[in-house]
Scaffold this motif. Structure first.
Motif, PDB file in Angstrom:
ATOM      1  N   ASP A 111       0.826  -1.214   0.000  1.00  0.00           N
ATOM      2  CA  ASP A 111       0.000   0.000   0.000  1.00  0.00           C
ATOM      3  C   ASP A 111       0.860   1.264   0.000  1.00  0.00           C
ATOM      4  O   ASP A 111       0.557   2.235  -0.677  1.00  0.00           O
ATOM      5  CB  ASP A 111      -0.895   0.029   1.253  1.00  0.00           C
ATOM      6  CG  ASP A 111      -2.084  -0.903   1.106  1.00  0.00           C
ATOM      7  OD1 ASP A 111      -2.383  -1.263  -0.046  1.00  0.00           O
ATOM      8  OD2 ASP A 111      -2.685  -1.261   2.127  1.00  0.00           O
ATOM      9  N   THR A 112       1.929   1.220   0.797  1.00  0.00           N
ATOM     10  CA  THR A 112       2.803   2.384   0.913  1.00  0.00           C
ATOM     11  C   THR A 112       3.488   2.673  -0.416  1.00  0.00           C
ATOM     12  O   THR A 112       3.543   3.819  -0.869  1.00  0.00           O
ATOM     13  CB  THR A 112       3.860   2.115   2.001  1.00  0.00           C
ATOM     14  OG1 THR A 112       3.186   1.711   3.198  1.00  0.00           O
ATOM     15  CG2 THR A 112       4.683   3.348   2.277  1.00  0.00           C
ATOM     16  N   VAL A 113       4.006   1.617  -1.044  1.00  0.00           N
ATOM     17  CA  VAL A 113       4.694   1.783  -2.324  1.00  0.00           C
ATOM     18  C   VAL A 113       3.718   2.314  -3.380  1.00  0.00           C
ATOM     19  O   VAL A 113       4.029   3.239  -4.139  1.00  0.00           O
ATOM     20  CB  VAL A 113       5.299   0.441  -2.785  1.00  0.00           C
ATOM     21  CG1 VAL A 113       6.028   0.609  -4.102  1.00  0.00           C
ATOM     22  CG2 VAL A 113       6.247  -0.099  -1.728  1.00  0.00           C
ATOM     23  N   ALA A 115       0.974   3.978  -2.842  1.00  0.00           N
ATOM     24  CA  ALA A 115       0.602   5.358  -2.528  1.00  0.00           C
ATOM     25  C   ALA A 115       1.665   6.328  -3.051  1.00  0.00           C
ATOM     26  O   ALA A 115       1.350   7.363  -3.636  1.00  0.00           O
ATOM     27  CB  ALA A 115       0.412   5.522  -1.023  1.00  0.00           C
ATOM     28  N   VAL A 130      11.072   6.743   0.365  1.00  0.00           N
ATOM     29  CA  VAL A 130      10.056   5.918   1.023  1.00  0.00           C
ATOM     30  C   VAL A 130      10.565   4.501   1.325  1.00  0.00           C
ATOM     31  O   VAL A 130      10.630   4.095   2.477  1.00  0.00           O
ATOM     32  CB  VAL A 130       8.769   5.844   0.172  1.00  0.00           C
ATOM     33  CG1 VAL A 130       7.742   4.949   0.841  1.00  0.00           C
ATOM     34  CG2 VAL A 130       8.208   7.247  -0.043  1.00  0.00           C
ATOM     35  N   VAL A 134      11.881   3.149   5.042  1.00  0.00           N
ATOM     36  CA  VAL A 134      10.982   2.220   5.723  1.00  0.00           C
ATOM     37  C   VAL A 134      11.669   0.876   5.957  1.00  0.00           C
ATOM     38  O   VAL A 134      11.359   0.158   6.901  1.00  0.00           O
ATOM     39  CB  VAL A 134       9.660   2.057   4.921  1.00  0.00           C
ATOM     40  CG1 VAL A 134       8.772   0.996   5.540  1.00  0.00           C
ATOM     41  CG2 VAL A 134       8.914   3.379   4.879  1.00  0.00           C
TER      42      VAL A 134
ATOM     43  N   ILE B  82      -6.635   4.980  -0.882  1.00  0.00           N
ATOM     44  CA  ILE B  82      -6.808   3.525  -0.999  1.00  0.00           C
ATOM     45  C   ILE B  82      -7.292   2.910   0.302  1.00  0.00           C
ATOM     46  O   ILE B  82      -7.324   3.562   1.349  1.00  0.00           O
ATOM     47  CB  ILE B  82      -5.526   2.832  -1.474  1.00  0.00           C
ATOM     48  CG1 ILE B  82      -4.352   3.239  -0.609  1.00  0.00           C
ATOM     49  CG2 ILE B  82      -5.271   3.131  -2.925  1.00  0.00           C
ATOM     50  CD1 ILE B  82      -3.086   2.521  -0.986  1.00  0.00           C
ATOM     51  N   HIS B  84      -6.357   0.754   2.735  1.00  0.00           N
ATOM     52  CA  HIS B  84      -5.706   0.813   4.047  1.00  0.00           C
ATOM     53  C   HIS B  84      -4.942   2.123   4.216  1.00  0.00           C
ATOM     54  O   HIS B  84      -3.977   2.181   4.969  1.00  0.00           O
ATOM     55  CB  HIS B  84      -4.786  -0.379   4.239  1.00  0.00           C
ATOM     56  CG  HIS B  84      -5.520  -1.678   4.234  1.00  0.00           C
ATOM     57  ND1 HIS B  84      -6.220  -2.130   5.327  1.00  0.00           N
ATOM     58  CD2 HIS B  84      -5.719  -2.590   3.268  1.00  0.00           C
ATOM     59  CE1 HIS B  84      -6.797  -3.280   5.024  1.00  0.00           C
ATOM     60  NE2 HIS B  84      -6.510  -3.577   3.777  1.00  0.00           N
ATOM     61  N   ALA B  85      -5.376   3.133   3.481  1.00  0.00           N
ATOM     62  CA  ALA B  85      -4.803   4.479   3.562  1.00  0.00           C
ATOM     63  C   ALA B  85      -3.401   4.555   2.950  1.00  0.00           C
ATOM     64  O   ALA B  85      -3.069   5.514   2.293  1.00  0.00           O
ATOM     65  CB  ALA B  85      -4.783   5.013   4.991  1.00  0.00           C
ATOM     66  N   GLY B  86      -2.563   3.500   3.165  1.00  0.00           N
ATOM     67  CA  GLY B  86      -1.228   3.501   2.575  1.00  0.00           C
ATOM     68  C   GLY B  86      -0.397   4.687   3.038  1.00  0.00           C
ATOM     69  O   GLY B  86       0.365   5.274   2.272  1.00  0.00           O
ATOM     70  N   LEU B  87      -0.521   5.018   4.329  1.00  0.00           N
ATOM     71  CA  LEU B  87       0.268   6.134   4.841  1.00  0.00           C
ATOM     72  C   LEU B  87       1.736   5.726   4.895  1.00  0.00           C
ATOM     73  O   LEU B  87       2.058   4.546   4.982  1.00  0.00           O
ATOM     74  CB  LEU B  87      -0.210   6.504   6.245  1.00  0.00           C
ATOM     75  CG  LEU B  87      -1.657   6.965   6.340  1.00  0.00           C
ATOM     76  CD1 LEU B  87      -1.978   7.385   7.761  1.00  0.00           C
ATOM     77  CD2 LEU B  87      -1.922   8.121   5.386  1.00  0.00           C
ATOM     78  N   PHE B  88       2.633   6.731   4.858  1.00  0.00           N
ATOM     79  CA  PHE B  88       4.052   6.447   4.988  1.00  0.00           C
ATOM     80  C   PHE B  88       4.359   6.251   6.468  1.00  0.00           C
ATOM     81  O   PHE B  88       4.239   7.203   7.249  1.00  0.00           O
ATOM     82  CB  PHE B  88       4.890   7.588   4.420  1.00  0.00           C
ATOM     83  CG  PHE B  88       4.710   7.776   2.937  1.00  0.00           C
ATOM     84  CD1 PHE B  88       4.436   6.682   2.124  1.00  0.00           C
ATOM     85  CD2 PHE B  88       4.814   9.028   2.358  1.00  0.00           C
ATOM     86  CE1 PHE B  88       4.277   6.840   0.755  1.00  0.00           C
ATOM     87  CE2 PHE B  88       4.647   9.192   0.994  1.00  0.00           C
ATOM     88  CZ  PHE B  88       4.374   8.095   0.194  1.00  0.00           C
TER      89      PHE B  88
END
Lengths: 216, 369, 238
Positions: A111-113, A115, A130, A134, B82, B84-88
């Motif tokens: 999800d982070t990637v 985003a 990022v 992380v 998205i 699950h928010a996809g926060l950093f």
């Protein structure tokens, strides 16, 4: 423990300790610098990952004394050249960290990637700002293992006559004298603990965002 | 406006995720893509900001084809939220929200000030700004996700199941607040969901997609309920669609609201018995706000206390929908539904029979959308 | 390479086959002792959760201890008590066991811990007794990690046994140490190549055994859990 002997040998011990630190830390840094791009490559490509990790695993199985002896054949160095030790430990560090770096990048939540990508980060920006930040906790966990093992591995080079703390062991054996052996073991353990602690501090400084300090 | 023109996504193994999609999401409106899993709704969404490249066809952003644009620059013009928010995880809340403006070249200082405003705007206290994502609940993270997407004030927003990872109560709250927010900001939004109730609740228009990536029907929520295009849509919209379509029919004075005698807490059993219609009497507070229903024979000599109240009834607003009115009548123990004004004060009660009579006279009613 | 291809070096009491035999004998004895200690202990800690501090503490402390120093220290301490060869064989075995215990112990512990709690719960729900859960569920499920610990331990042992030649232990390390003493580089290279091959062979053998004995139903999932429990193969510190 013969304190008087330690006092007399103080300069020699400091000299050996200095070499030990150099032979441990230089390969650690070189290894990390080499493992970062290789690990990234392994992470990026499904085909490269098993190849790189497989080769790394094979390199890791070669016993250190054997590697110290075989490297002069490859490098054209003399058997007593400290460069062999630096090269061998760099190989071990890379072998350990390639997989760690790949797994660290893999550990970044998808999800982070996504985003980052969707917000318009270019892939190098995403990697530097990022994914690598992380992945720091996983990388530093691997780095700790590499640092502590390197300290122990360096001392094996004493059997070939390359000066560092391991020389205290061979000296003690030849003289049937406990003091240098115990001093050498203590210094090795302390050096390992200090390096370990430094990496923990570095990790804590780089990751103020983690829920709690990563337990060992 | 976001426009799909004959957009197809086919994978090398032959699966077709999206098949000749034509669709237009009008400016300032919320368009919802809904359908069973495997219908290509998420693929369609991700083709807009080119996280997935279409195999053929063109997607337009305000009449400009996206295919010629630099993908990263295109994405910076579109907010993206998205599941699950996809926060950093490695950045504080305020820095998460400030990401886009900084990426677009704004100063850190300015971006943070704007981010703080947005954090409050999505209903989070400003004190959260310095926290890290793990310190927030799922619902709070989702609010941050919305704030982050809004930070660069994009004209377009894409939302992929933004509310499905939180529990139903929080989901309801987030949906309500999001509707309020959208009424203020009026972005051009495309949202993907698998939840038809969410689609009907939030969408200005809803596109129902079927497996194989084809558009089955594109219509307003009430139209979808009242005239589904085919069996698939009818089935997907659900069995109780007749009842749910009442949710889009305003009451607008069509239902006769009856007088209801009331008592207050502390009333004697005799007074309650005198005011009761049938077995039940309605209890209100000093400003005529309904508290609950009570049965006079249970008061047994003493006075009316809170413990005597039955709280099962749900009050409906006079300005609400037929569905809310009917629900008020059916949920009330006296079978008389409590109707209140916009301040929550009692107007009167309705019976289910009254509501149904009004529904049968439906042609005279104004539809909500 | 000349040394390797000289037929004289392949026979006799100090011939290459004898040295390989010695190397294997010491290695396998040490591995067996380490496994007998570490596997039950790891299971016990994993199942009961008692003594978890041992795992992290012991593993790290022993990794930091320089094995050469440890070896020499023990020889000087023990050898006066034994007149015979036991004076250096015993300390060597102790060090080998000491270095082999942590990887097996930590991996067994991690393996037992990583077993899906729902599977254990389901077994209990079906009426399995504690012992039966252990033998039928927890052990088979943790096997891949246990074996990966054994693999690390064996590499550690083969590597350290080489070094033990310095304190007169037999095995392939003799070629390296004697070669060094006689300034015979080709003998050293021969020793290094043979030791490396031996290590590679046993590493691949254990990898093969792991693939054969581990249920295919597990392999996919446990590859993941293994990488979580242990970022990489436990490194050989010698």
């Amino acid at each position: 423990m013969n304190i008087e002997w330690l006092g007399r040998q103080f300069d020699t011990i400091v000299f050996l300790l200095g070499w030990h630190v150099l032979l441990t830390v230089i390969p650690l840094i070189l290894g990390l610098l080499i493992a970062l791009p290789l690990g990234w490559w392994a992470h990026r490509s499904r085909r490269i990952y098993p190849l790189l990790v497989g080769v790394a695993g094979l390199l890791y199985t070669v016993p250190s004394l054997a590697l110290f002896v075989l490297l002069p054949l490859v490098l054209g160095t003399k058997i007593l050249d400290p460069l062999n030790i630096v090269a061998a430990l760099t190989i071990y560090t890379v072998a350990l960290l390639v997989r760690v770096v790949a797994d660290a990048l893999e550990s970044v939540p998808e999800d982070t990637v996504q985003a980052a990508k969707a917000m318009g980060y270019r892939s190098w920006q995403s990697l530097l700002k990022v994914e690598l930040p992380v992945g720091v906790p996983v990388i530093s966990a691997g780095l700790r293992v590499a640092a502590v093992s390197n300290v122990s591995l360096v001392s094996v080079a004493a059997l070939l006559g390359i000066p560092q703390l391991g020389s205290l062991f061979t000296q003690g054996f030849q003289l049937r004298f406990f003091t240098p052996i115990i001093a050498g073991i203590l210094l090795c353990v302390i050096l390992a603990m200090i390096l370990d602690g430094l990496i923990i501090l570095l990790n804590r400084w780089l990751t103020p965002w983690t829920p709690k300090v990563v337990a060992s | 406006m976001i426009k799909f023109e004959n957009v197809t996504k086919a994978y090398p193994d032959g699966t077709v995720a999206v098949d000749g999609l034509n669709l237009e999401a009008p400016t300032g409106k919320l368009t919802i893509l809904v359908g069973p899993s495997g219908c290509g709704k998420t693929t369609s969404l991700r083709m807009i900001n080119r996280l997935i490249e279409p195999t053929s066809g063109t997607i337009y952003l305000d009449d400009q084809p996206t295919s010629g644009m630099d993908a990263a620059l295109l994405r910076r013009r579109i907010g993206y939220v998205i599941q699950h928010a996809g926060l950093f995880p490695h950045r504080t809340i305020v820095d998460n929200v400030a990401t886009m403006p900084i990426l677009l070249g704004e100063s850190r200082q300015k971006a943070r000030t704007k981010a703080l405003e947005l954090i409050e705007r999505v209903g989070l206290p400003a004190s959260f700004a310095k926290r890290y994502p793990w310190q927030l609940s799922g619902g709070q993270q989702q609010r941050v996700g919305v704030a982050r997407a809004l930070a660069s004030d994009p004209a377009f927003m894409l939302m992929d199941e933004p509310f499905s990872a939180v529990d139903p109560v929080v989901r309801g709250q987030l949906q309500d607040e999001f509707l309020r927010l959208q009424s203020e900001i009026g972005k051009t939004i495309i949202m993907v969901t698998h939840d038809i109730d969410e689609a009907l609740k939030l969408g200005d228009q809803v596109a129902v997609m079927r497996v194989g990536g084809k558009l089955a029907q594109m219509a307003s929520p009430s139209e979808l309920l009242t005239s589904p295009a085919d069996e698939f849509v009818a089935d997907f919209v659900g069995r109780d669609r007749g009842y749910r379509s009442l949710g889009f029919t305003k009451t607008a004075g069509a239902v006769a609201i009856g007088e209801e005698a009331v008592v207050q807490l502390g009333a004697s059993a005799e007074e309650a018995r005198a005011k009761a219609t049938g077995a039940w009497v309605l209890v209100v507070d000093g400003s005529r706000k309904p508290l609950g229903w009570a049965q006079p024979e249970q008061i047994a000599g003493g006075e009316l206390k809170r413990e005597h109240l039955n709280l099962s009834g749900i009050a409906a607003a006079a300005s609400g929908t037929m569905r809310q009115l009917l629900d008020a009548a059916l949920s009330s123990p006296s079978r008389r539904g409590v109707v209140v004004n916009e301040h929550g004060e009692l107007i009167g009660t309705v019976t289910a029979t009254d509501v149904v009579k009004a529904i049968e006279a439906e042609p005279h009613l104004e539809t909500a959308r | 390479m000349n040394y390797l291809f000289d037929p004289r070096h392949w026979t006799g009491a100090d011939g290459i086959p004898t040295l390989i035999g010695e190397h294997l004998l010491y290695s396998l004895i040490a591995l067996a002792i380490a496994a007998v200690i570490a596997v039950p202990l790891g299971i016990y800690i994993g199942v009961t959760g008692k003594g978890v501090f041992l795992i992290a503490g012991l593993a790290n402390a022993l990794r930091a201890l320089p094995s050469v120093g440890l070896l020499i220290l023990l020889v000087l301490l023990i050898s006066p008590a034994f007149p015979s060869k036991m004076g250096y064989i015993l300390p060597s075995l102790i060090v080998l066991v000491l270095l082999a215990v942590p990887p097996i112990l930590t991996n067994t512990y991690a393996g037992v811990r990583a077993v899906d709690a729902a599977a254990v719960d389901a077994a209990r729900g079906m009426g399995f007794r504690t012992m039966k859960i252990l033998t039928d569920v927890q052990l088979p499920c943790s096997l891949p990690l246990v074996l990966s610990g054994v693999r690390s331990a064996l590499l550690q042992i083969i590597s350290t046994a080489t070094i033990a030649a310095y304190i007169s232990l037999g095995g392939l390390g003799r070629l390296l140490i004697d070669g060094k003493a006689q300034n015979d580089y080709s003998q050293m290279v021969a020793g290094a190549v043979l030791v490396a091959l031996l290590a590679l062979f046993f590493d691949q053998l254990l990898a093969f055994i792991t693939r054969r004995v581990v249920s295919p139903g597990l392999t996919r999932r446990t590859i993941k859990s293994a990488s979580i429990a242990e970022p990489a193969k436990t490194p050989v510190t010698v």
